[in-house]
Design an enzyme around this catalytic site. Structure first.
Site, PDB file in Angstrom:
ATOM      1  N   TYR A 130       0.842  -1.205   0.000  1.00 54.96           N
ATOM      2  CA  TYR A 130       0.000   0.000   0.000  1.00 54.96           C
ATOM      3  C   TYR A 130       0.872   1.249   0.000  1.00 54.96           C
ATOM      4  O   TYR A 130       0.601   2.216  -0.692  1.00 54.96           O
ATOM      5  CB  TYR A 130      -0.947   0.009   1.209  1.00 54.96           C
ATOM      6  CG  TYR A 130      -1.960   1.134   1.123  1.00 54.96           C
ATOM      7  CD1 TYR A 130      -3.185   0.922   0.490  1.00 54.96           C
ATOM      8  CD2 TYR A 130      -1.670   2.407   1.618  1.00 54.96           C
ATOM      9  CE1 TYR A 130      -4.104   1.954   0.355  1.00 54.96           C
ATOM     10  CE2 TYR A 130      -2.582   3.438   1.485  1.00 54.96           C
ATOM     11  CZ  TYR A 130      -3.795   3.212   0.862  1.00 54.96           C
ATOM     12  OH  TYR A 130      -4.699   4.231   0.727  1.00 54.96           O
ATOM     13  N   PHE A 159      -6.774  22.068 -24.933  1.00 52.75           N
ATOM     14  CA  PHE A 159      -7.058  20.641 -25.050  1.00 52.75           C
ATOM     15  C   PHE A 159      -8.337  20.389 -24.248  1.00 52.75           C
ATOM     16  O   PHE A 159      -8.571  21.018 -23.228  1.00 52.75           O
ATOM     17  CB  PHE A 159      -5.907  19.749 -24.567  1.00 52.75           C
ATOM     18  CG  PHE A 159      -6.240  18.297 -24.778  1.00 52.75           C
ATOM     19  CD1 PHE A 159      -6.311  17.797 -26.079  1.00 52.75           C
ATOM     20  CD2 PHE A 159      -6.590  17.469 -23.728  1.00 52.75           C
ATOM     21  CE1 PHE A 159      -6.714  16.482 -26.308  1.00 52.75           C
ATOM     22  CE2 PHE A 159      -6.983  16.152 -23.953  1.00 52.75           C
ATOM     23  CZ  PHE A 159      -7.039  15.660 -25.244  1.00 52.75           C
ATOM     24  N   THR A 160      -9.128  19.434 -24.728  1.00 53.83           N
ATOM     25  CA  THR A 160     -10.480  19.213 -24.188  1.00 53.83           C
ATOM     26  C   THR A 160     -10.521  19.099 -22.659  1.00 53.83           C
ATOM     27  O   THR A 160     -11.146  19.910 -21.985  1.00 53.83           O
ATOM     28  CB  THR A 160     -11.077  17.948 -24.830  1.00 53.83           C
ATOM     29  OG1 THR A 160     -10.136  16.882 -24.670  1.00 53.83           O
ATOM     30  CG2 THR A 160     -11.339  18.154 -26.318  1.00 53.83           C
ATOM     31  N   ASP A 184       1.945  21.092 -20.148  1.00 51.12           N
ATOM     32  CA  ASP A 184       1.330  19.796 -20.385  1.00 51.12           C
ATOM     33  C   ASP A 184       2.365  18.998 -21.178  1.00 51.12           C
ATOM     34  O   ASP A 184       2.503  19.168 -22.390  1.00 51.12           O
ATOM     35  CB  ASP A 184       0.035  19.975 -21.185  1.00 51.12           C
ATOM     36  CG  ASP A 184      -0.652  18.649 -21.484  1.00 51.12           C
ATOM     37  OD1 ASP A 184       0.033  17.610 -21.438  1.00 51.12           O
ATOM     38  OD2 ASP A 184      -1.861  18.658 -21.768  1.00 51.12           O
ATOM     39  N   LYS A 237       0.863   8.252 -23.129  1.00 51.12           N
ATOM     40  CA  LYS A 237       1.388   8.579 -24.461  1.00 51.12           C
ATOM     41  C   LYS A 237       2.903   8.304 -24.522  1.00 51.12           C
ATOM     42  O   LYS A 237       3.309   7.171 -24.699  1.00 51.12           O
ATOM     43  CB  LYS A 237       1.082  10.047 -24.795  1.00 51.12           C
ATOM     44  CG  LYS A 237      -0.366  10.278 -25.231  1.00 51.12           C
ATOM     45  CD  LYS A 237      -1.318  10.371 -24.090  1.00 51.12           C
ATOM     46  CE  LYS A 237      -2.647  10.955 -24.481  1.00 51.12           C
ATOM     47  NZ  LYS A 237      -3.590  10.987 -23.360  1.00 51.12           N
ATOM     48  N   ARG A 248     -12.196  15.961 -34.339  1.00 54.08           N
ATOM     49  CA  ARG A 248     -11.547  17.041 -33.589  1.00 54.08           C
ATOM     50  C   ARG A 248     -11.991  18.337 -34.258  1.00 54.08           C
ATOM     51  O   ARG A 248     -11.273  18.944 -35.027  1.00 54.08           O
ATOM     52  CB  ARG A 248     -10.017  16.911 -33.640  1.00 54.08           C
ATOM     53  CG  ARG A 248      -9.467  15.707 -32.904  1.00 54.08           C
ATOM     54  CD  ARG A 248      -9.290  15.852 -31.406  1.00 54.08           C
ATOM     55  NE  ARG A 248     -10.444  15.623 -30.588  1.00 54.08           N
ATOM     56  CZ  ARG A 248     -10.377  15.235 -29.308  1.00 54.08           C
ATOM     57  NH1 ARG A 248      -9.229  15.003 -28.736  1.00 54.08           N
ATOM     58  NH2 ARG A 248     -11.455  15.106 -28.591  1.00 54.08           N
ATOM     59  N   PHE A 269     -17.951  15.060 -27.105  1.00 57.60           N
ATOM     60  CA  PHE A 269     -17.440  14.201 -28.180  1.00 57.60           C
ATOM     61  C   PHE A 269     -17.344  12.737 -27.745  1.00 57.60           C
ATOM     62  O   PHE A 269     -17.417  11.837 -28.564  1.00 57.60           O
ATOM     63  CB  PHE A 269     -16.063  14.692 -28.670  1.00 57.60           C
ATOM     64  CG  PHE A 269     -15.031  14.784 -27.585  1.00 57.60           C
ATOM     65  CD1 PHE A 269     -14.944  15.916 -26.794  1.00 57.60           C
ATOM     66  CD2 PHE A 269     -14.164  13.732 -27.336  1.00 57.60           C
ATOM     67  CE1 PHE A 269     -14.003  15.993 -25.770  1.00 57.60           C
ATOM     68  CE2 PHE A 269     -13.216  13.801 -26.325  1.00 57.60           C
ATOM     69  CZ  PHE A 269     -13.146  14.934 -25.536  1.00 57.60           C
TER      70      PHE A 269
HETATM   71  N1  F0G Z   1      -3.198  16.518 -22.279  1.00 61.73           N
HETATM   72  C1  F0G Z   1      -3.081  16.140 -23.551  1.00 61.73           C
HETATM   73  C2  F0G Z   1      -2.267  16.949 -24.501  1.00 61.73           C
HETATM   74  C3  F0G Z   1      -3.734  14.978 -23.989  1.00 61.73           C
HETATM   75  O1  F0G Z   1      -3.612  14.601 -25.257  1.00 61.73           O
HETATM   76  C4  F0G Z   1      -4.502  14.236 -23.068  1.00 61.73           C
HETATM   77  C5  F0G Z   1      -5.227  13.046 -23.486  1.00 61.73           C
HETATM   78  C6  F0G Z   1      -4.582  14.676 -21.739  1.00 61.73           C
HETATM   79  C7  F0G Z   1      -3.910  15.829 -21.398  1.00 61.73           C
HETATM   80  C8  F0G Z   1      -5.396  13.958 -20.706  1.00 61.73           C
HETATM   81  O2  F0G Z   1      -4.793  12.790 -20.339  1.00 61.73           O
HETATM   82  O3  F0G Z   1      -6.352  10.994 -21.139  1.00 61.73           O
HETATM   83  O4  F0G Z   1      -4.521  10.505 -19.499  1.00 61.73           O
HETATM   84  O5  F0G Z   1      -6.504  11.797 -18.813  1.00 61.73           O
HETATM   85  N2  F0G Z   1      -5.435  12.771 -24.671  1.00 61.73           N
HETATM   86  C9  F0G Z   1      -6.075  11.599 -25.223  1.00 61.73           C
HETATM   87  C10 F0G Z   1      -6.125  11.737 -26.718  1.00 61.73           C
HETATM   88  C11 F0G Z   1      -7.372  11.254 -24.615  1.00 61.73           C
HETATM   89  O6  F0G Z   1      -6.735  10.854 -27.347  1.00 61.73           O
HETATM   90  O7  F0G Z   1      -5.555  12.667 -27.278  1.00 61.73           O
HETATM   91  P1  F0G Z   1      -5.590  11.456 -19.922  1.00 61.73           P
END
Ligand code: F0G
Length: 463
Positions: free
Chosen positions: A77, A129-130, A220, A263, A387, A454
């Site tokens: 843990y 970013f979303t 980021d 990634k 996108r 999306f």
């Molecule tokens: N920042 C960037 C630039 C990203 O591309 C993503 C995720 C995140 C933050 C969030 O990270 O998914 O681990 O919570 N991108 C994915 C994509 C979902 O398909 O581009 P996460």
């Protein structure tokens, strides 16, 4: 006459040890699957997908070394040895002394947004970013896009379309005051712009500006290694530097980073929040136990932490990143050769089709990119994602659709997963859809969720 230099092919720096079968449905079956999924590729069952280019997030193939590390997971843990291995690597590879693990990137985004933002603040960034912007907005900030104009023009062939426009940044600071800027949110390569990097020179200028105005600068760093690779390739003075050194030089300018480890790190799950600021670290360590788990596991198993630590060592190997970005380039160049409109230059993680040019007869309010992603899936079982207007969501103040200039379909390459033949099949399918593009009709939205529409929105074909 000088003898032309012979160009030799290169191949992936790995061989395949484990395979996962994939199958192809018939067009009729795919048509049915698409309809059931509300023409949203996120709602398809992955079993119904032939070549999955939805995302490079958590879809990577781990190395034998990473899998071996999984067996060495210390599932205590508290205080597992894998956590300390990972922390050492965060320190060495990102140059950040303090760190908390999170289960994925958005958990780190959630924490850092809550820690640094006061309601009424502003967060300037090089395109949204979303999930990043949503967390910033939910913490009470207004996001302001300060990326250079070229980033919003698919055909603008600029080597560093991810750069911040310092005039836009200065204008915002002048308008609202430096004390109202929670932090500058810099990403690279910029996902929504087509995987476009920023230059070291631009970063240095942004850093200088931030120092002068006493504004925090955060990154980021989800795909920072790809950004480092583009700097090595395209920026004067970096061709002989190692990826690891360029990454560290980039990191020297930031106070902290958040990373979706799904990634660059080539794992299936994981995230990082790392910083040089001890006070931010203290707050993050307090918060992580509320939302994720103890600060030495952050919502992950010990084995996941080990896979991350080992993936981090692999991600900065030159051959690894060269093959990764090279595969995306191969894909993009094939489409360019066929005259199919894509975002230029080809980005780091994906090829982005320009749906406005692909389907110019479909107005943006009838979702051309959503439509195109569905059509490609139906044609061949190749899955990409929208996108464009759907991803951009609604303006929180007016409630209206945001109309981004970029209306794109992203075809993303998971790392080390597909071969050149898979890419050739995807290219042929896109070419087929291109040939019949004039007969394609748009869509209407029939279900819209409150957040990040999306992912779960549903659509129907217009007659
Ligand atoms: N920042 C960037 C630039 C990203 O591309 C993503 C995720 C995140 C933050 C969030 O990270 O998914 O681990 O919570 N991108 C994915 C994509 C979902 O398909 O581009 P996460």
């Amino acid at each position: 006459m000088a003898k032309a230099k012979k160009v030799r092919s290169w191949a992936e720096p790995f061989k395949i040890k484990v395979v996962e079968p994939i199958k192809m449905l018939t067009v009729k079956e795919r048509e049915k699957a698409a309809k059931e999924a509300g023409y949203n590729t996120f709602l398809l069952r992955s079993e119904d997908v032939y070549i999955d280019l939805l995302t490079d997030s958590g879809t990577n193939a781990m190395s034998d070394n990473q899998w071996a590390g999984m067996m060495l997971g210390d599932e205590a843990y508290a205080g597992s040895r894998n956590f300390y291995h990972l922390w050492d690597n965060v320190n060495k590879i990102y140059g950040m002394p303090y760190f908390v693990p999170t289960h994925q990137g958005r958990a780190a985004e959630h924490m850092i947004s809550k820690i640094l933002i006061k309601p009424g603040d502003y967060v300037p960034g090089n395109m949204y970013f979303t999930t990043t912007r949503l967390h910033q907005e939910m913490a009470g900030a207004t996001f302001v896009d300060v990326i250079i104009d070229e980033a919003h023009t698919p055909e603008a062939d600029h080597p560093f379309k991810g750069n911040i426009d310092l005039k836009k940044l200065a204008k915002l600071v002048k308008e609202v005051g430096a004390e109202k800027i929670a932090y500058i949110s810099m990403a690279g390569p910029v996902n929504m712009a087509g995987g476009q990097p920023f230059s070291m020179k631009n970063l240095e200028k942004v850093h200088e500006f931030a120092q002068k105005h006493k504004i925090r600068l955060w990154m980021d760093a989800t795909r920072a290694v790809e950004n480092a690779y583009f700097i090595k390739l395209r920026e004067r003075g970096y061709s002989k530097k190692s990826i690891g050194d360029i990454l560290l030089q980039m990191m020297s300018h930031f106070e902290g980073i958040w990373v979706s480890a799904k990634k660059d790190l080539m794992v299936n799950i994981g995230g990082i929040l790392a910083t040089k600021d001890e006070r931010v670290f203290e707050e993050a360590r307090n918060m992580v136990v509320v939302y994720e788990g103890l600060h030495t596991y952050g919502g992950l198993a010990g084995r996941d932490l080990e896979a991350m630590a080992r993936g981090m060592e692999e991600m900065i190997q030159f051959d690894t990143i060269k093959a990764r970005v090279g595969q995306v380039e191969y894909f993009g160049n094939k489409l360019i050769d066929l005259g199919i409109p894509i975002v230029r230059p080809v980005g780091g993680h994906a090829v982005f089709l320009d749906a406005k040019k692909f389907l110019p007869h479909i107005p943006q309010d009838e979702f051309p990119a959503q439509t195109l992603a569905a059509e490609i899936y139906i044609d061949s079982g190749v899955r990409g994602m929208e996108r464009g207007i759907v991803s951009a969501g609604r303006d929180p103040k007016t409630g209206d659709h945001r109309h981004p200039k970029l209306e794109l379909v992203r075809l993303t390459l998971p790392r080390r997963v597909y071969t050149q033949s898979h890419i050739d099949v995807a290219v042929e399918s896109i070419a087929e859809v291109w040939d019949k593009r004039k007969s394609i009709k748009g869509m209407k939205m029939i279900y819209e969720p409150k957040y990040l529409r999306f992912f779960q929105g549903r659509f129907a074909r217009l007659k």
